[in-house]
Design an enzyme around this catalytic site. Structure first.
Site, PDB file in Angstrom:
ATOM      1  N   ASP A   1      -8.294  -5.663  -6.344  1.00 52.35           N
ATOM      2  CA  ASP A   1      -7.964  -4.568  -5.423  1.00 52.35           C
ATOM      3  C   ASP A   1      -8.202  -3.237  -6.127  1.00 52.35           C
ATOM      4  OD1 ASP A   1      -6.897  -2.763  -3.668  1.00 52.35           O
ATOM      5  OD2 ASP A   1      -4.807  -3.354  -4.012  1.00 52.35           O
TER       6      ASP A   1
ATOM      7  N   SER B   1       0.847  -1.180   0.000  1.00 58.66           N
ATOM      8  CA  SER B   1       0.000   0.000   0.000  1.00 58.66           C
ATOM      9  C   SER B   1       0.898   1.251   0.000  1.00 58.66           C
ATOM     10  CB  SER B   1      -0.932  -0.056   1.204  1.00 58.66           C
ATOM     11  OG  SER B   1      -2.072   0.722   0.973  1.00 58.66           O
TER      12      SER B   1
ATOM     13  N   HIS C   1      -6.201  -6.380  -1.886  1.00 55.49           N
ATOM     14  CA  HIS C   1      -5.139  -5.499  -1.411  1.00 55.49           C
ATOM     15  C   HIS C   1      -4.065  -6.238  -0.613  1.00 55.49           C
ATOM     16  CE1 HIS C   1      -3.858  -1.389  -1.019  1.00 55.49           C
ATOM     17  NE2 HIS C   1      -3.859  -1.410   0.294  1.00 55.49           N
TER      18      HIS C   1
END
Ligand SMILES: *[C@@H]1O[C@H](CO)[C@@H](O)[C@H](O)[C@H]1NC(C)=O
Ligand SMILES: *[C@@H]1O[C@H](CO)[C@@H](O)[C@H](O)[C@H]1NC(C)=O
Ligand SMILES: *[C@@H]1O[C@H](CO)[C@@H](O)[C@H](O)[C@H]1NC(C)=O
Ligand SMILES: *[C@@H]1O[C@H](CO)[C@@H](O)[C@H](O)[C@H]1NC(C)=O
Ligand SMILES: *[C@@H]1O[C@H](CO)[C@@H](O)[C@H](O)[C@H]1NC(C)=O
Ligand SMILES: *[C@@H]1O[C@H](CO)[C@@H](O)[C@H](O)[C@H]1NC(C)=O
Length: 510
Positions: free
Chosen positions: A445, A190, A470
């Site tokens: 994602d 991320s 994710h």
């Protein structure tokens, strides 16, 4: 497949953390998603008891932690202020002369699981690596007591964070008496995935290679692509979505949208269990965001966390036409979610939301004020419903998303646009000219659209995993993992092995 399988422990954790943070009890936008992520990590941590091979602190002798002193501002030699930055080290698998695997922290506190669990730790075992992790400045325990005050937030930038890694690099070499030519590989997922790629990009002499998972390296103010992927995922049969599901969600939100526009606020407040009466457009839009968040969370974390509903769970409720209108089914989805959080009601007050973001008190759990500041000053990433394919309410537009920047941080819309353009110029957006970086994404994602999805060169490559969400590749391997995920982890591990081999040959040559 039942929804809301919440264990007692998880519930307790969510409630305790909300209470500790002094937050309004049922406010959950973004915040609860984080807590849930944290909980999943704790679950993984339970399994790690095995690693220690026995109870008691002595069994954990391989785990080091502490903090290093860092300049608050790396770029102003006249400023001598500092802060303490927390780190973790796992020596369990380390073979002398082995590599260092650096796990980069991000927009929440970093706990010891960062060096104890996950695919990078599995690879550390394979390659005899020392695993080290550094918490991001201004999050968790790495923040001064006055850190969240307006005049200090200016030191919260990705450039400062990358520069923090320099002194940590030096510190680790000295503390563990490593050879200067020790091979470092960095990992992150991320926002820290961005940092991993950018650390390699900006400091290639310190880190040999990087694995950047689910890294939205392209900053964007109006991130309309997010909800486009959510729509695609809700109709994706691979994860038990369907066209009917997407249609039902779209219809339900359109009904809510009409009620908002018709100012039927009392009905909405009652149906969606608002703690307080809804006041005006701001609260109504907050309600719309919260409802959409349930679906966004399900897609973003599909199946990763046992107590979050999956796409399959939500679609089974939304397509069950024996239970009334699609609006009624959305009410049911929300009821179950509120029950999961343990509350009788939900706080949709926009004024309360602003209060949370303006709160300068520091706790280890504080993250919202910091992260939204970073969105206003560097990344944007506003998940609006401005795209026609978005299944939620189009009242979730850029104006409402961006309004926190002027209202909380006194940053104008124009400044946000400029900041995002700067970030892309500075790092190269989704076509950074780096080498030895592997970008890994999952195609369900919603963040993947801002990442690098195609090979950029022979040494800047990309893997797009079919059907995962994710950061799925970063989690510890499980027998339940789908084949594309298993194969992706193998590819990552092989790539890391090749890098280490290359590093050895290069050192021998010189
Ligand atoms: C209800 O759903 C079933 C299966 O999804 C479908 O066959 C049926 O036509 C639907 N009924 C109505 C009234 O929409
Ligand atoms: C955006 O949404 C707000 C409600 O949050 C509404 O008042 C405004 O008219 C919308 N703006 C545009 C440009 O659609
Ligand atoms: C907000 O920013 C503007 C322009 O940068 C400045 O003139 C103004 O004083 C600021 N307001 C507050 C309350 O800090
Ligand atoms: C990208 O590069 C990797 C590693 O060199 C290679 O295995 C893969 O086939 C490439 N993918 C594409 C689509 O060219
Ligand atoms: C993803 O996997 C599914 C089966 O699980 C398959 O039907 C689909 O074609 C795959 N998509 C891609 C892009 O490979
Ligand atoms: C580092 O250099 C030493 C000699 O200077 C060499 O023996 C060793 O193999 C090198 N380490 C790596 C990882 O290449």
């Amino acid at each position: 497949m039942g929804a809301s399988r919440l264990s007692g422990a998880a519930l307790l954790l969510v409630l305790l953390s909300l209470a500790q943070a002094g937050k309004n009890f049922w406010l959950f936008r973004q915040y609860v998603l984080r807590l849930q992520e944290k909980h999943a990590m704790k679950e993984a941590y339970g399994r790690l008891q095995l690693l220690a091979q026995g109870p008691g602190p002595r069994a954990w002798h391989f785990l080091d932690s502490g903090s290093i002193r860092q300049p608050l501002d790396h770029f102003n030699w006249q400023d001598s202020r500092t802060f303490n930055q927390r780190f973790w080290v796992n020596r369990k698998f380390w073979q002398r002369k082995g590599p260092v695997f650096l796990y980069i922290g991000g927009e929440s506190e970093l706990m010891e699981y960062s060096v104890l669990s996950g695919h990078h730790v599995e690879m550390a075992e394979k390659y005899g690596a020392l695993v080290v992790a550094l918490e991001h400045r201004f999050y968790g325990a790495s923040i001064n007591p006055d850190g969240l005050e307006d005049h200090n937030l200016q030191f919260l930038t990705s450039q400062q964070a990358l520069t923090d890694l320099l002194s940590f690099h030096r510190f680790v070499i000295q503390k563990y008496k490593l050879a200067e030519n020790t091979t470092w590989i960095c990992f992150g997922g991320s926002y820290p995935g961005n940092l991993a790629a950018w650390f390699r990009l900006k400091y290639p002499h310190l880190v040999f290679a990087a694995v950047a998972s689910s890294a939205p390296v392209k900053a964007q103010v109006d991130f309309t692509g997010y909800d486009k992927v959510v729509a695609a995922s809700l109709s994706n049969p691979v994860i038990y979505g369907s066209k009917e599901c997407l249609a039902a969600v779209t219809e339900a939100f359109s009904t809510v949208d009409n009620l908002v526009r018709a100012r039927q606020l009392a009905k909405l407040a009652k149906d969606f269990r608002s703690c307080e009466p809804l006041e005006g457009m701001d609260d109504s839009v907050q309600l719309l965001y919260n409802l959409a968040d349930i679906f966004m969370g399900a897609v973003q974390y599909n199946g990763a966390f046992s107590f979050l509903p999956t796409v399959a769970d939500l679609c089974s409720v939304m397509t069950n036409n024996r239970t009334g209108s699609t609006y009624q089914r959305l009410v049911t989805v929300n009821d179950r979610f509120i029950k999961t959080l343990g509350g009788p009601c939900m706080d949709y007050s926009f004024a309360d939301w602003l209060k949370v973001l303006r709160d300068t008190r520091v706790t280890e759990a504080s993250m919202l004020r910091q992260w939204f500041f970073q969105t206003c000053t560097e990344f944007g990433y506003y998940q609006t419903c401005d795209d026609p394919a978005c299944p939620f309410s189009h009242l979730m537009n850029l104006t409402s998303s961006l309004s926190i920047c002027p209202q909380v941080y006194n940053i104008s819309f124009r400044r946000v646009q400029e900041a995002v353009a700067f970030t892309n110029d500075y790092y190269g957006a989704d076509h950074p000219k780096a080498s030895r970086v592997l970008f890994v994404n999952g195609d369900i994602d919603p963040w993947h659209v801002l990442s690098v999805l195609k090979n950029q060169s022979l040494s800047e490559t990309a893997i797009l995993i079919n059907g995962t969400s994710h950061c799925a590749n970063m989690f510890p391997s499980s027998p339940k993992d789908p084949l594309p995920l298993v194969q992706a982890r193998q590819q990552i591990s092989t790539q890391v092995g090749k890098w280490l081999e290359l590093a050895r040959t290069m050192h021998q040559d010189s």
